[in-house]
Design a protein around this motif. Sequence first.
Motif, PDB file in Angstrom:
ATOM      1  N   THR A 153      11.694 -18.970 -16.415  1.00 34.24           N
ATOM      2  CA  THR A 153      10.436 -19.466 -16.954  1.00 34.24           C
ATOM      3  C   THR A 153      10.238 -18.955 -18.375  1.00 34.24           C
ATOM      4  OG1 THR A 153       9.297 -17.595 -15.929  1.00 34.24           O
ATOM      5  CG2 THR A 153       9.283 -19.675 -14.737  1.00 34.24           C
ATOM      6  N   LYS A 154       9.581 -19.762 -19.167  1.00 32.76           N
ATOM      7  CA  LYS A 154       9.152 -19.375 -20.518  1.00 32.76           C
ATOM      8  C   LYS A 154       7.636 -19.473 -20.517  1.00 32.76           C
ATOM      9  CE  LYS A 154       9.632 -20.525 -25.408  1.00 32.76           C
ATOM     10  NZ  LYS A 154      10.187 -21.494 -26.394  1.00 32.76           N
ATOM     11  N   THR A 155       7.005 -18.304 -20.443  1.00 36.13           N
ATOM     12  CA  THR A 155       5.569 -18.244 -20.179  1.00 36.13           C
ATOM     13  C   THR A 155       4.771 -17.985 -21.458  1.00 36.13           C
ATOM     14  OG1 THR A 155       5.951 -17.457 -17.937  1.00 36.13           O
ATOM     15  CG2 THR A 155       3.790 -17.021 -18.871  1.00 36.13           C
ATOM     16  N   GLU A 156       3.647 -18.664 -21.545  1.00 34.13           N
ATOM     17  CA  GLU A 156       2.699 -18.442 -22.641  1.00 34.13           C
ATOM     18  C   GLU A 156       1.300 -18.252 -22.072  1.00 34.13           C
ATOM     19  OE1 GLU A 156       2.855 -21.572 -25.448  1.00 34.13           O
ATOM     20  OE2 GLU A 156       4.851 -21.064 -26.195  1.00 34.13           O
ATOM     21  N   LEU A 157       0.562 -17.301 -22.671  1.00 31.60           N
ATOM     22  CA  LEU A 157      -0.808 -17.063 -22.249  1.00 31.60           C
ATOM     23  C   LEU A 157      -1.687 -18.202 -22.746  1.00 31.60           C
ATOM     24  CD1 LEU A 157      -2.557 -13.650 -22.194  1.00 31.60           C
ATOM     25  CD2 LEU A 157      -3.814 -15.652 -22.961  1.00 31.60           C
ATOM     26  N   LYS A 158      -2.302 -18.868 -21.812  1.00 32.91           N
ATOM     27  CA  LYS A 158      -3.125 -20.028 -22.153  1.00 32.91           C
ATOM     28  C   LYS A 158      -4.558 -19.618 -22.481  1.00 32.91           C
ATOM     29  CE  LYS A 158      -4.887 -24.331 -20.118  1.00 32.91           C
ATOM     30  NZ  LYS A 158      -4.938 -25.139 -18.868  1.00 32.91           N
ATOM     31  N   SER A 159      -5.115 -18.734 -21.649  1.00 35.03           N
ATOM     32  CA  SER A 159      -6.499 -18.337 -21.879  1.00 35.03           C
ATOM     33  C   SER A 159      -6.783 -16.997 -21.208  1.00 35.03           C
ATOM     34  CB  SER A 159      -7.467 -19.391 -21.354  1.00 35.03           C
ATOM     35  OG  SER A 159      -7.354 -19.507 -19.944  1.00 35.03           O
ATOM     36  N   LEU A 160      -7.833 -16.333 -21.693  1.00 33.29           N
ATOM     37  CA  LEU A 160      -8.319 -15.095 -21.089  1.00 33.29           C
ATOM     38  C   LEU A 160      -9.827 -15.181 -21.031  1.00 33.29           C
ATOM     39  CD1 LEU A 160      -8.193 -12.193 -20.062  1.00 33.29           C
ATOM     40  CD2 LEU A 160      -8.035 -11.440 -22.450  1.00 33.29           C
ATOM     41  N   GLU A 161     -10.344 -15.118 -19.837  1.00 32.76           N
ATOM     42  CA  GLU A 161     -11.786 -15.203 -19.646  1.00 32.76           C
ATOM     43  C   GLU A 161     -12.279 -13.901 -19.010  1.00 32.76           C
ATOM     44  OE1 GLU A 161     -12.706 -18.622 -17.347  1.00 32.76           O
ATOM     45  OE2 GLU A 161     -11.754 -20.031 -18.736  1.00 32.76           O
ATOM     46  N   TRP A 162     -13.212 -13.232 -19.731  1.00 32.48           N
ATOM     47  CA  TRP A 162     -13.807 -12.003 -19.195  1.00 32.48           C
ATOM     48  C   TRP A 162     -14.956 -12.362 -18.260  1.00 32.48           C
ATOM     49  CZ3 TRP A 162     -10.700  -8.207 -20.001  1.00 32.48           C
ATOM     50  CH2 TRP A 162      -9.987  -8.087 -21.195  1.00 32.48           C
ATOM     51  N   ASN A 163     -15.088 -11.575 -17.203  1.00 29.33           N
ATOM     52  CA  ASN A 163     -16.218 -11.798 -16.298  1.00 29.33           C
ATOM     53  C   ASN A 163     -17.546 -11.469 -16.980  1.00 29.33           C
ATOM     54  OD1 ASN A 163     -14.464 -12.567 -14.291  1.00 29.33           O
ATOM     55  ND2 ASN A 163     -14.295 -10.500 -13.423  1.00 29.33           N
ATOM     56  N   GLU A 164     -17.536 -10.437 -17.868  1.00 28.78           N
ATOM     57  CA  GLU A 164     -18.691 -10.083 -18.678  1.00 28.78           C
ATOM     58  C   GLU A 164     -18.215  -9.863 -20.100  1.00 28.78           C
ATOM     59  OE1 GLU A 164     -20.761  -6.727 -17.175  1.00 28.78           O
ATOM     60  OE2 GLU A 164     -21.101  -7.601 -15.195  1.00 28.78           O
ATOM     61  N   ALA A 165     -19.005 -10.274 -21.071  1.00 34.28           N
ATOM     62  CA  ALA A 165     -18.615 -10.064 -22.466  1.00 34.28           C
ATOM     63  C   ALA A 165     -18.644  -8.569 -22.781  1.00 34.28           C
ATOM     64  CB  ALA A 165     -19.566 -10.806 -23.399  1.00 34.28           C
ATOM     65  N   PRO A 166     -17.558  -8.003 -23.303  1.00 26.17           N
ATOM     66  CA  PRO A 166     -17.536  -6.566 -23.624  1.00 26.17           C
ATOM     67  C   PRO A 166     -18.511  -6.245 -24.750  1.00 26.17           C
ATOM     68  CG  PRO A 166     -15.573  -7.674 -24.455  1.00 26.17           C
ATOM     69  CD  PRO A 166     -16.312  -8.681 -23.637  1.00 26.17           C
ATOM     70  N   THR A 167     -19.291  -5.183 -24.543  1.00 24.47           N
ATOM     71  CA  THR A 167     -20.283  -4.758 -25.553  1.00 24.47           C
ATOM     72  C   THR A 167     -20.137  -3.274 -25.834  1.00 24.47           C
ATOM     73  OG1 THR A 167     -21.947  -4.325 -23.857  1.00 24.47           O
ATOM     74  CG2 THR A 167     -21.939  -6.535 -24.836  1.00 24.47           C
ATOM     75  N   MET A 168     -20.692  -2.863 -26.970  1.00 25.10           N
ATOM     76  CA  MET A 168     -20.698  -1.459 -27.350  1.00 25.10           C
ATOM     77  C   MET A 168     -22.140  -1.079 -27.748  1.00 25.10           C
ATOM     78  SD  MET A 168     -18.821   0.462 -30.562  1.00 25.10           S
ATOM     79  CE  MET A 168     -17.182   0.198 -29.949  1.00 25.10           C
ATOM     80  N   TYR A 169     -22.595   0.054 -27.260  1.00 25.61           N
ATOM     81  CA  TYR A 169     -23.943   0.518 -27.618  1.00 25.61           C
ATOM     82  C   TYR A 169     -23.862   1.147 -28.997  1.00 25.61           C
ATOM     83  CZ  TYR A 169     -28.589   2.532 -27.123  1.00 25.61           C
ATOM     84  OH  TYR A 169     -29.917   2.862 -27.304  1.00 25.61           O
ATOM     85  N   LEU A 170     -24.489   0.501 -29.967  1.00 28.28           N
ATOM     86  CA  LEU A 170     -24.377   0.939 -31.353  1.00 28.28           C
ATOM     87  C   LEU A 170     -25.723   0.776 -32.048  1.00 28.28           C
ATOM     88  CD1 LEU A 170     -22.313   1.913 -33.499  1.00 28.28           C
ATOM     89  CD2 LEU A 170     -21.990  -0.485 -34.119  1.00 28.28           C
ATOM     90  N   LEU A 171     -26.216   1.878 -32.656  1.00 26.38           N
ATOM     91  CA  LEU A 171     -27.494   1.874 -33.380  1.00 26.38           C
ATOM     92  C   LEU A 171     -28.643   1.394 -32.506  1.00 26.38           C
ATOM     93  CD1 LEU A 171     -26.293   0.416 -36.823  1.00 26.38           C
ATOM     94  CD2 LEU A 171     -26.647   2.833 -36.198  1.00 26.38           C
ATOM     95  N   GLY A 172     -28.576   1.865 -31.217  1.00 21.74           N
ATOM     96  CA  GLY A 172     -29.655   1.546 -30.289  1.00 21.74           C
ATOM     97  C   GLY A 172     -29.578   0.177 -29.682  1.00 21.74           C
ATOM     98  N   LYS A 173     -28.435  -0.539 -29.900  1.00 19.69           N
ATOM     99  CA  LYS A 173     -28.289  -1.887 -29.355  1.00 19.69           C
ATOM    100  C   LYS A 173     -26.933  -2.051 -28.661  1.00 19.69           C
ATOM    101  CE  LYS A 173     -31.101  -4.222 -32.879  1.00 19.69           C
ATOM    102  NZ  LYS A 173     -31.090  -5.296 -33.913  1.00 19.69           N
ATOM    103  N   ASN A 174     -26.892  -2.975 -27.652  1.00 21.53           N
ATOM    104  CA  ASN A 174     -25.620  -3.394 -27.056  1.00 21.53           C
ATOM    105  C   ASN A 174     -25.058  -4.519 -27.910  1.00 21.53           C
ATOM    106  OD1 ASN A 174     -25.323  -1.685 -24.823  1.00 21.53           O
ATOM    107  ND2 ASN A 174     -26.873  -2.853 -23.694  1.00 21.53           N
TER     108      ASN A 174
END
Length: 467
Positions: A153-174
Motif C-alpha cells: 500500500t501507498k498511504t496518504e493522510l487524508k484528514s485529521l479531525e479532533w474531537n475538541e479543538a485544542p486550546t491554551m490558557y493564555l492571558l486569562g483566556k482559552n
Amino acid sequence: MLKHIVNLAFFCSLLLSCSTSQKISTLRPEPDDAAPLVYENSLSFINLPINIKLKDIENKTNSLLTGLIYEDNNIEDDDIVVKIWKLAPITIKNANTTSKEKIETILPLKAMVKYRIGTKTMGVELYNTREFNLSGMVTLLSEVSLTNWQLKTKTELKSLEWNEAPTMYLLGKNVPITYLINPAIKLFKSKIEKKIDDAISKSMDFKPNVLEALEEVCNPYKMNDDYESWLRIIPIEIYSTPAKLKKDSFELQMGMKCTMETLIGTQPESKFDTNKITLKSVIKVQNQIKANIVAVSSYHDASRIITKNFRGQEFGSEGKKITVQNVSIWHKDGKMVIALEVLGSVNGILYLSGLPKYDDETKEIYFDDLEYVLDTKNKLMRIANWLVQGVILSKIKQNCRYSIQSNLNEGKRTMMSFLDNYTPLPGIFVNGKIEEFKFKKIQLTNNAIIALVTVNGEISIAIDGLK
C-alpha cells in the motif's frame, strides 16, 4: 473264445477313449516381476483464486498495530514533543474511489503534545511549556499493488479531525491553538503513513498461506486403496494477475503450472519444494488440466470376466470339441499369459500369450496377436493338431476380451472425489470438472492391467482468507 472277445472289446474301447479325450500336460509359464510403473507427464494448469476479505486485513492490522505508534521526545529541534497512541480498533474499508483501487483506513488516536513557547536570549532561557492531551480521528487512503507475494500500500493522510479543538490558557483566556498543533501534524504525518503501510504489508503477506495450501495439495493423494494408486501434483511455476478490490474483498487470480501423475504401489514422496517456487506476473491465468489417470483392472477380475465369456461355448473341428471351464491370467516377459482349463476331446490346460490392446469404441481390452506358448503348441501338434488350426484360435480370441468401462467409470469417480470440494486445510477448497477421458495406452504390472487415460478438464484451488 468269449474271453478273447471281451478282452478285444475292452482294448478297443480303451483306444477309442484315448483317441476321443486326450490328456495334455504342459509346462506352466510362471509369473515374473513387472518393472515399476511410471507414467509420462503432461503439463497442467491449476487455477488458484485467492479471496482476502478486508475484515481479515483489518483484524491482522489491529493485532500488529497496538498501543504507542509514534513518539518524538526531542523538544530542542522544533519546540514540540509528540506521542501518538491508537485509541480504538482501526477500521478498513473500500474507499469506493472512481480513479484507482484504494482502501480507506480510519485510525482513532490519542495524542500528547508538549509545545514550548519562548526564546533564548544572551544565554537566558525564557520558555513556557504546555502539555495537551487530545483525541481525534485520522483518515488515510491507500493505493494497492501486488509485489513479491504481498499486497503493498501507498498511504496518504487524508484528514485529521479532533474531537475538541485544542486550546491554551493564555492571558486569562482559552485561546485556540489549532494553528500551532496542526502544523505539528506534518511532522508525524509520514510516520503514521509508514506505520499503516508496514502493518498492512505484514498482514497481507499471503505467501505462507499459499505455500502451505500448495504443499498440502501436492502431498500424494490416495485414489484407490485396493491397488494403491496415488495422484501426485508437482508444481513448476506460480503465476499471478494484478490484485483487484471488489466490494469488501481483494481477489487475486493465481495459477500453477504443474505436472499431474498417477503412480501405483507404496505412497510416493512429495516433490513439493518451496525454494524452487517463484511468482511471475501475468495478465491471464489458465486453468486447464491434462492429467494422467489410470483405470486399474486386476488379473483376477480379468480372469473372472473372460471365464464368463467362454461359458457355454464349444470350440472344435472334425468332430472334436473342447469347452473352456476356467481362465487365469498373469504377467510374463512383458506379455500376458492366458491359461485355459479345457474339457472335451482334450483335457488339460492350454497356455496362450499376447499383448493386450484397447478398442476405443467398445472400451474393451483384447488380444490381437494371441498365440500358443511354445511348449503348449508343440504338445498340441503331437496330440491334437486340430487345436492349432487358425480358425479355432481365432474363435478363442473373440472370447478373450472384456470391457473396462466400469474401471474407467471408477477412475473418473475417484478423480472427481479429489475435485469435489476437497479440503486439505481449513479455508482451502479444491474443485473442478472433467470434460474428457481419453485412452492413451496399456501397461502391465505384477497384479493388474493398467489402462492409462488422459483427463482433460478444469481445476481450481480456492484459498479463502488469511490466518
